[in-house]
Design a protein around this motif. Structure first.
Motif, short mmCIF file in Angstrom:
data_model
loop_
_atom_site.label_atom_id
_atom_site.label_comp_id
_atom_site.label_asym_id
_atom_site.label_seq_id
_atom_site.Cartn_x
_atom_site.Cartn_y
_atom_site.Cartn_z
N THR A 34 0.72 -1.07 0.00
CA THR A 34 0.06 -0.13 0.06
C THR A 34 0.80 1.36 0.02
O THR A 34 0.53 2.25 -0.51
CB THR A 34 -1.04 0.15 1.19
OG1 THR A 34 -0.36 -0.10 2.45
CG2 THR A 34 -1.92 -0.95 1.28
N LYS A 35 2.04 1.12 0.62
CA LYS A 35 2.59 2.50 0.73
C LYS A 35 3.68 2.70 -0.49
O LYS A 35 3.85 3.86 -0.97
CB LYS A 35 3.80 2.27 1.99
CG LYS A 35 2.98 2.26 3.34
CD LYS A 35 2.17 3.56 3.53
CE LYS A 35 1.51 3.54 4.88
NZ LYS A 35 0.34 4.75 4.94
N LEU A 36 4.32 1.58 -1.13
CA LEU A 36 5.19 1.81 -2.04
C LEU A 36 4.62 1.80 -3.53
O LEU A 36 4.87 2.59 -4.24
CB LEU A 36 6.37 0.58 -2.05
CG LEU A 36 7.08 0.52 -0.85
CD1 LEU A 36 8.08 -0.68 -1.07
CD2 LEU A 36 8.12 1.65 -0.83
N PHE A 37 3.67 0.89 -3.54
CA PHE A 37 2.98 0.70 -4.97
C PHE A 37 1.52 1.60 -4.90
O PHE A 37 0.73 1.34 -5.90
CB PHE A 37 2.73 -0.56 -5.33
CG PHE A 37 4.02 -1.25 -5.35
CD1 PHE A 37 4.99 -0.82 -6.04
CD2 PHE A 37 4.16 -2.35 -4.37
CE1 PHE A 37 6.25 -1.62 -6.19
CE2 PHE A 37 5.46 -2.95 -4.44
CZ PHE A 37 6.63 -2.67 -5.42
N HIS A 38 1.19 2.06 -3.82
CA HIS A 38 -0.09 3.14 -3.54
C HIS A 38 -1.47 2.14 -4.13
O HIS A 38 -2.30 2.39 -4.74
CB HIS A 38 -0.16 4.26 -4.58
CG HIS A 38 1.11 5.15 -4.27
ND1 HIS A 38 0.98 5.86 -3.05
CD2 HIS A 38 1.91 5.41 -5.04
CE1 HIS A 38 2.28 6.42 -3.20
NE2 HIS A 38 2.85 6.25 -4.10
N VAL A 39 -1.27 0.91 -3.51
CA VAL A 39 -2.60 -0.16 -3.71
C VAL A 39 -3.45 0.31 -2.53
O VAL A 39 -2.89 -0.10 -1.48
CB VAL A 39 -2.03 -1.59 -3.75
CG1 VAL A 39 -3.16 -2.48 -3.99
CG2 VAL A 39 -1.15 -1.48 -4.97
N HIS A 40 -4.53 0.57 -2.55
CA HIS A 40 -5.19 0.74 -1.40
C HIS A 40 -5.80 -0.46 -0.85
O HIS A 40 -6.04 -0.50 0.43
CB HIS A 40 -6.41 1.71 -1.80
CG HIS A 40 -5.98 3.12 -2.48
ND1 HIS A 40 -5.34 4.03 -1.41
CD2 HIS A 40 -5.82 3.90 -3.45
CE1 HIS A 40 -4.76 5.12 -1.83
NE2 HIS A 40 -5.18 4.91 -3.36
N SER A 41 -6.19 -1.38 -1.68
CA SER A 41 -6.66 -2.56 -1.26
C SER A 41 -6.16 -3.63 -2.21
O SER A 41 -6.69 -3.33 -3.21
CB SER A 41 -8.06 -2.78 -0.64
OG SER A 41 -8.88 -2.82 -1.99
N LEU A 42 -5.68 -4.61 -1.46
CA LEU A 42 -5.45 -6.00 -2.65
C LEU A 42 -6.72 -6.56 -2.93
O LEU A 42 -7.95 -6.45 -2.25
CB LEU A 42 -4.51 -6.86 -1.84
CG LEU A 42 -3.10 -6.13 -1.48
CD1 LEU A 42 -2.33 -7.06 -0.66
CD2 LEU A 42 -2.41 -6.04 -3.04
N GLN A 43 -6.86 -7.30 -4.16
CA GLN A 43 -8.07 -7.69 -4.61
C GLN A 43 -9.01 -8.60 -3.66
O GLN A 43 -9.88 -8.83 -4.11
CB GLN A 43 -7.57 -8.24 -5.96
CG GLN A 43 -6.83 -7.21 -6.94
CD GLN A 43 -7.66 -6.08 -7.25
OE1 GLN A 43 -8.95 -6.16 -7.24
NE2 GLN A 43 -7.12 -4.83 -7.22
N GLY A 44 -8.24 -9.48 -2.90
CA GLY A 44 -8.82 -10.31 -2.26
C GLY A 44 -8.27 -11.81 -1.88
O GLY A 44 -6.92 -11.71 -2.48
N PHE A 45 -8.68 -12.56 -1.24
CA PHE A 45 -8.14 -13.86 -0.69
C PHE A 45 -7.43 -14.85 -1.83
O PHE A 45 -6.35 -15.06 -1.76
CB PHE A 45 -8.82 -14.54 0.25
CG PHE A 45 -8.11 -15.49 1.02
CD1 PHE A 45 -7.42 -15.29 2.18
CD2 PHE A 45 -8.25 -16.79 0.71
CE1 PHE A 45 -6.64 -16.28 2.93
CE2 PHE A 45 -7.64 -17.98 1.32
CZ PHE A 45 -6.81 -17.54 2.40
N PHE A 46 -8.34 -14.82 -2.71
CA PHE A 46 -8.10 -15.65 -4.03
C PHE A 46 -7.30 -15.18 -5.01
O PHE A 46 -7.03 -15.68 -5.89
CB PHE A 46 -9.21 -16.51 -4.38
CG PHE A 46 -9.80 -17.33 -3.34
CD1 PHE A 46 -9.09 -18.46 -2.98
CD2 PHE A 46 -10.92 -16.98 -2.70
CE1 PHE A 46 -9.67 -19.36 -1.81
CE2 PHE A 46 -11.38 -17.74 -1.76
CZ PHE A 46 -10.69 -18.95 -1.14
N ASN A 47 -6.84 -13.88 -5.00
CA ASN A 47 -6.10 -13.19 -6.08
C ASN A 47 -4.55 -13.64 -6.14
O ASN A 47 -3.92 -13.28 -4.94
CB ASN A 47 -6.29 -11.63 -6.04
CG ASN A 47 -5.85 -11.13 -7.09
OD1 ASN A 47 -5.01 -11.57 -7.99
ND2 ASN A 47 -6.64 -10.06 -7.61
#
Length: 94
Positions: A48-61
């Motif tokens: 989230t900090k380095l790649f500015h991903v606010h939430s990862l897609q889910g458990f099975f991604n």
């Protein structure tokens, strides 16, 4: 993805990372799980900090699994480095 999902993911990622890093010695299931959970949480936080991903897609991604596995592997590798340095000092003192 909630904290409980990261904990479950971390337990699994920790077990996989333990087999990737050290095939001959093990920390035990509890320590491995704790390192895995901490590594998964660290990997998710860094994503989230380095790649500015606010939430990862889910458990099975796959990106979620790669993030958790990378974090667990890095943290487990750091633990092995620290233990290796301690072990080297002990054997020199004898």
């Amino acid at each position: 993805m909630g904290i409980i999902a990261w904990i479950v993911l971390g337990i699994i990622a920790g077990a996989i990372a333990e087999h990737l890093i050290s095939r001959r010695e093990s920390h035990g299931i509890i320590i491995t799980c704790l390192i895995g959970v901490a590594g998964a949480l660290l990997g998710g936080w860094l994503a989230t900090k380095l790649f500015h991903v606010h939430s990862l897609q889910g458990f099975f991604n796959i990106s979620t699994w790669i993030t958790a596995l990378a974090g667990s592997t890095v943290l487990l590798g750091a633990v092995h480095l620290v233990e290796g340095q301690r072990g080297g000092r002990r054997s020199v003192r004898r």
